[in-house]
Design a protein around this motif. Structure first.
Motif, PDB file in Angstrom:
ATOM      1  N   SER A  71       0.822  -1.208   0.000  1.00  0.00           N
ATOM      2  CA  SER A  71       0.000   0.000   0.000  1.00  0.00           C
ATOM      3  C   SER A  71       0.857   1.260   0.000  1.00  0.00           C
ATOM      4  CB  SER A  71      -0.930  -0.007   1.220  1.00  0.00           C
ATOM      5  OG  SER A  71      -0.190  -0.034   2.426  1.00  0.00           O
ATOM      6  N   LEU A  72       1.928   1.253   0.793  1.00  0.00           N
ATOM      7  CA  LEU A  72       2.839   2.400   0.807  1.00  0.00           C
ATOM      8  C   LEU A  72       3.500   2.584  -0.552  1.00  0.00           C
ATOM      9  CD1 LEU A  72       4.550   2.043   4.310  1.00  0.00           C
ATOM     10  CD2 LEU A  72       2.808   3.688   3.617  1.00  0.00           C
ATOM     11  N   GLY A  73       3.818   1.470  -1.204  1.00  0.00           N
ATOM     12  CA  GLY A  73       4.419   1.548  -2.536  1.00  0.00           C
ATOM     13  C   GLY A  73       3.476   2.169  -3.550  1.00  0.00           C
ATOM     14  N   THR A  74       2.179   1.840  -3.454  1.00  0.00           N
ATOM     15  CA  THR A  74       1.190   2.418  -4.357  1.00  0.00           C
ATOM     16  C   THR A  74       1.067   3.919  -4.149  1.00  0.00           C
ATOM     17  OG1 THR A  74      -0.064   0.343  -4.352  1.00  0.00           O
ATOM     18  CG2 THR A  74      -1.213   2.323  -5.081  1.00  0.00           C
ATOM     19  N   ILE A  75       0.959   4.319  -2.878  1.00  0.00           N
ATOM     20  CA  ILE A  75       0.862   5.750  -2.563  1.00  0.00           C
ATOM     21  C   ILE A  75       2.110   6.486  -3.014  1.00  0.00           C
ATOM     22  CG2 ILE A  75       0.728   7.424  -0.669  1.00  0.00           C
ATOM     23  CD1 ILE A  75      -0.982   5.414   0.849  1.00  0.00           C
ATOM     24  N   PHE A  76       3.271   5.883  -2.766  1.00  0.00           N
ATOM     25  CA  PHE A  76       4.544   6.538  -3.108  1.00  0.00           C
ATOM     26  C   PHE A  76       4.683   6.713  -4.615  1.00  0.00           C
ATOM     27  CE2 PHE A  76       9.118   6.366  -4.084  1.00  0.00           C
ATOM     28  CZ  PHE A  76       9.553   7.451  -3.336  1.00  0.00           C
ATOM     29  N   SER A  77       4.317   5.690  -5.393  1.00  0.00           N
ATOM     30  CA  SER A  77       4.470   5.778  -6.853  1.00  0.00           C
ATOM     31  C   SER A  77       3.562   6.863  -7.432  1.00  0.00           C
ATOM     32  CB  SER A  77       4.156   4.426  -7.495  1.00  0.00           C
ATOM     33  OG  SER A  77       2.812   4.044  -7.242  1.00  0.00           O
ATOM     34  N   VAL A  78       2.316   6.948  -6.933  1.00  0.00           N
ATOM     35  CA  VAL A  78       1.412   7.996  -7.422  1.00  0.00           C
ATOM     36  C   VAL A  78       1.904   9.372  -6.986  1.00  0.00           C
ATOM     37  CG1 VAL A  78      -0.940   8.916  -7.287  1.00  0.00           C
ATOM     38  CG2 VAL A  78      -0.570   6.447  -7.482  1.00  0.00           C
ATOM     39  N   PHE A  79       2.377   9.465  -5.742  1.00  0.00           N
ATOM     40  CA  PHE A  79       2.888  10.743  -5.227  1.00  0.00           C
ATOM     41  C   PHE A  79       4.078  11.231  -6.044  1.00  0.00           C
ATOM     42  CE2 PHE A  79       6.148  12.642  -2.404  1.00  0.00           C
ATOM     43  CZ  PHE A  79       5.547  13.879  -2.221  1.00  0.00           C
TER      44      PHE A  79
END
Length: 637
Positions: A3-11
């Protein structure tokens, strides 16, 4: 961790796209303004005006003016790319445009980089807070995207943050028209769909993101993030250091104001309904109106040609993607110029000459667009709506005064229930109260001989916006369908209201709030808190699951030349996930001809292909017990 990876990639993707776009537009704008200064200087020299003090635009140009001028080369590139019935790829068009701008920069390097303000220390210091605000927005946007849609509850569907509105699927066809030669929709080339749409500039921007992104879904997310960040910065980016009539917000109040802007429900609603052109239009409209106000209020500092150049640039930008709103946008722009230099109209003869110059400039700008980009004005959506005998109900096209009265659109019938009448009555009463206060303030300023102050002019502008709002309210009474009316208020009334919101809050605080009793302040604070709670609650919008695809094998892809992709049988009419699959495959395999069909029954009407790929329906049930369909594709070619 995932989940953190998803947020980080979009950010990171959102922030990178925003910053790169800002740097490109900033570079273009500074170069264009410096070139204009150079031409002006040479003109004065040729005309032997050596004793004439040449006013330079670049040293005093605000970011609003720089951005509008910086968008013009890209807007023109998007139109040239679709001229003469062609669809030139957006990447070469973009690179050629930037090469031309860079050449102008090299020819005029000293002027363009005046005081090292291009990308030097001055630029960084002046835009540090803007960078922090963009970072904040992209962080909030990435978190919102993550929590708005959970693939685990939606059969593993892609995180495509849109609802049932079909507008994004029209964008996917236009993205393909700017980037791909090997994909068709219902046996018509993607270029054909790009040609018939007026939304060239917004599609041009999105196609560049699609080209550089690994998947179309991720590109659409970045497209949403870039446009929404631009809208947030244009509406709320100046709130952190806002000063009006000597009054400013405290640090705590500034933080709360920015947080209120970050959670603005309308931005998220525009995102989720895929009204991308609306987002871009509002941002340009706000920048154009505020730039016009600033130039008028500081008229003695600016060169004489500034007003005409800005008007010309504003027309080109809007013409390139949202021509349907150009007449109304131009009307508000001209009203802004008149209000903020109204003293020029007090003398009849001089006023007539000034107004004639404005209309001539606007006419020349429109004539320029019509002559050089006639393929944009000749579109059926535009030309057809100039016909007084033709009914209109497909799109919001306020190109004529009878457009609203001819509205016949099913999704937005007027329900004249208690809510509508309550809104009209309360809105009218509040508007009348505010107009009375404005009239009182104008009378006080007149008595003090302060009728030429910016405060006086802002009050006149506020009164005109309130009048426009009241007209909008009363338009609900005669109209049976209000789709266009809603788009009108979202695109024009809303941004104008936001521009006047903070000055109104400061005025209310200093004129009324501080002098009231503790009880009144507690009640007021309670109402504000309730408003913020309701404000935040509206951020939770309904995202509709669309589809997913899995690339099982491509070992035989070199053995086939053509492929047909067909939508799922039970999917919603607005659910066209097969277009995402087609774009990704067409980009990955440029030698493979792909035809994307909307209906399975239509396959008999088109030439046979080497392989047919059909979607598989996956039924899911949401919390409201509504059946949703995820369209899944398993690709084995």
């Amino acid at each position: 961790m995932e989940s953190l990876g998803t947020i980080f990639s979009v950010f990171i993707g959102c922030l990178t796209a925003t910053l790169v776009a800002c740097l490109i537009v900033h570079f273009n704008g500074k170069t264009v303004i410096s070139t204009i200064d150079l031409v002006s200087s040479l003109f004065n020299r040729v005309n032997k005006k050596n004793n004439y003090t040449v006013k330079k635009w670049l040293p005093i140009a605000t970011e609003r003016e720089v951005i509008i001028l910086g968008l013009v080369p890209l807007a023109i590139a998007s139109l040239i790319s679709t001229s003469e019935g062609n669809c030139y790829h957006s990447i070469p068009s973009f690179l050629i445009t930037e090469a031309v701008v860079f050449s102008l920069f090299c020819l005029n390097f000293k002027q363009a980089n005046w005081n090292n303000n291009l990308f030097g220390r001055n630029f960084l210091s002046r835009n540090l807070v803007v960078f922090l605000l963009a970072t904040l927005w992209c962080l909030v946007f990435s978190i919102w995207c993550f929590f708005s849609f959970n693939p685990a509850f939606n059969a593993g569907a892609d995180r495509l943050i849109i609802n049932g509105n079909a507008d994004m699927w029209f964008y996917t066809r236009r993205f393909a028209g700017y980037n791909l030669d090997n994909v068709s929709f219902d046996n018509s080339p993607a270029c054909a769909y790009l040609q018939i749409s007026p939304k060239k500039f917004s599609s041009f921007i999105g196609s560049i993101l699609v080209y550089f992104s690994p998947t179309t879904v991720f590109a659409i997310t970045l497209f949403q993030g870039l446009l929404s960040c631009s809208l947030f910065l244009s509406l709320f980016g100046h709130w952190h250091n806002f000063i009006y009539n000597g009054k400013s917000l405290s640090f705590k109040a500034a933080i709360l104001a920015i947080l209120w802007g970050v959670t603005s429900p309308l931005i998220y609603w525009l995102l989720i309904t895929s009204y991308a052109s609306n987002i871009l239009f509002i941002a340009i409209f706000v920048l154009g109106i505020t730039a016009a106000r600033n130039i008028c209020l500081n008229r003695d500092r600016y060169p004489d040609f500034t007003e005409a150049i800005m008007l010309f640039s504003f027309v080109i930008c809007v013409f390139s993607f949202y021509i349907v709103l150009l007449p109304v946008a131009l009307f508000f722009y001209l009203i802004t110029l008149i209000v903020y230099q109204y003293e020029q109209y007090l003398t009849p003869i001089y006023g007539i000459k000034t107004f004639a110059k404005l209309m001539l400039t606007a006419g020349i700008a429109i004539l320029f667009c019509v002559i050089f980009f006639n393929h944009q004005i000749a579109l059926k959506e535009v030309a057809g709506n100039l016909n007084i005998m033709e009914g209109h109900g497909k799109n919001f096209v306020p190109l004529n005064p009878w457009s609203l009265l001819q509205e016949r659109l099913n999704p937005m019938p007027v329900r004249r229930d208690f809510g509508v009448w309550f809104n009209i009555v309360v809105g009218t009463i509040v508007s009348g109260f505010i107009l009375k206060i404005i009239y009182t303030q104008l009378s006080i300023l007149n008595n003090k001989n302060q009728s030429k102050t910016f405060y006086y002019k802002d009050l006149i502008a506020a009164a005109l916006v309130i009048v426009a709002y009241v007209i909008y309210l009363f338009a609900y009474i005669p109209l049976d369908f209000t789709y266009r009316l809603g788009k009108f208020v979202v695109s024009l009334i809303y941004p104008l209201a936001i521009l006047g919101l903070l000055p109104t809050i400061l005025w209310y605080r200093d004129s009324y709030y501080h002098a009231k009793s503790r009880t009144f302040k507690l009640i007021g604070s309670g109402l504000i808190t309730l408003h913020l709670v309701l404000h935040l609650s509206q951020m939770s919008l309904s995202v509709k699951p669309m589809g997913k695809y899995q690339l099982i094998s491509t070992k035989n892809v070199n053995k086939i030349d053509s492929l047909t992709i067909i939508k799922c049988q039970k999917s919603d009419p607005s659910q066209k996930y097969q277009k995402i699959v087609g774009l990704d495959l067409a980009k990955q395999y440029p030698d493979l001809k792909i035809n994307i069909l909307t209906e399975d029954s239509a396959i008999a009407n088109y030439p046979a292909t080497d392989l047919i790929l059909r979607g598989r329906d996956i039924e899911i049930e949401d919390d409201d017990n509504d059946d949703n369909i995820v369209c899944a594709f398993e690709i084995d070619i």
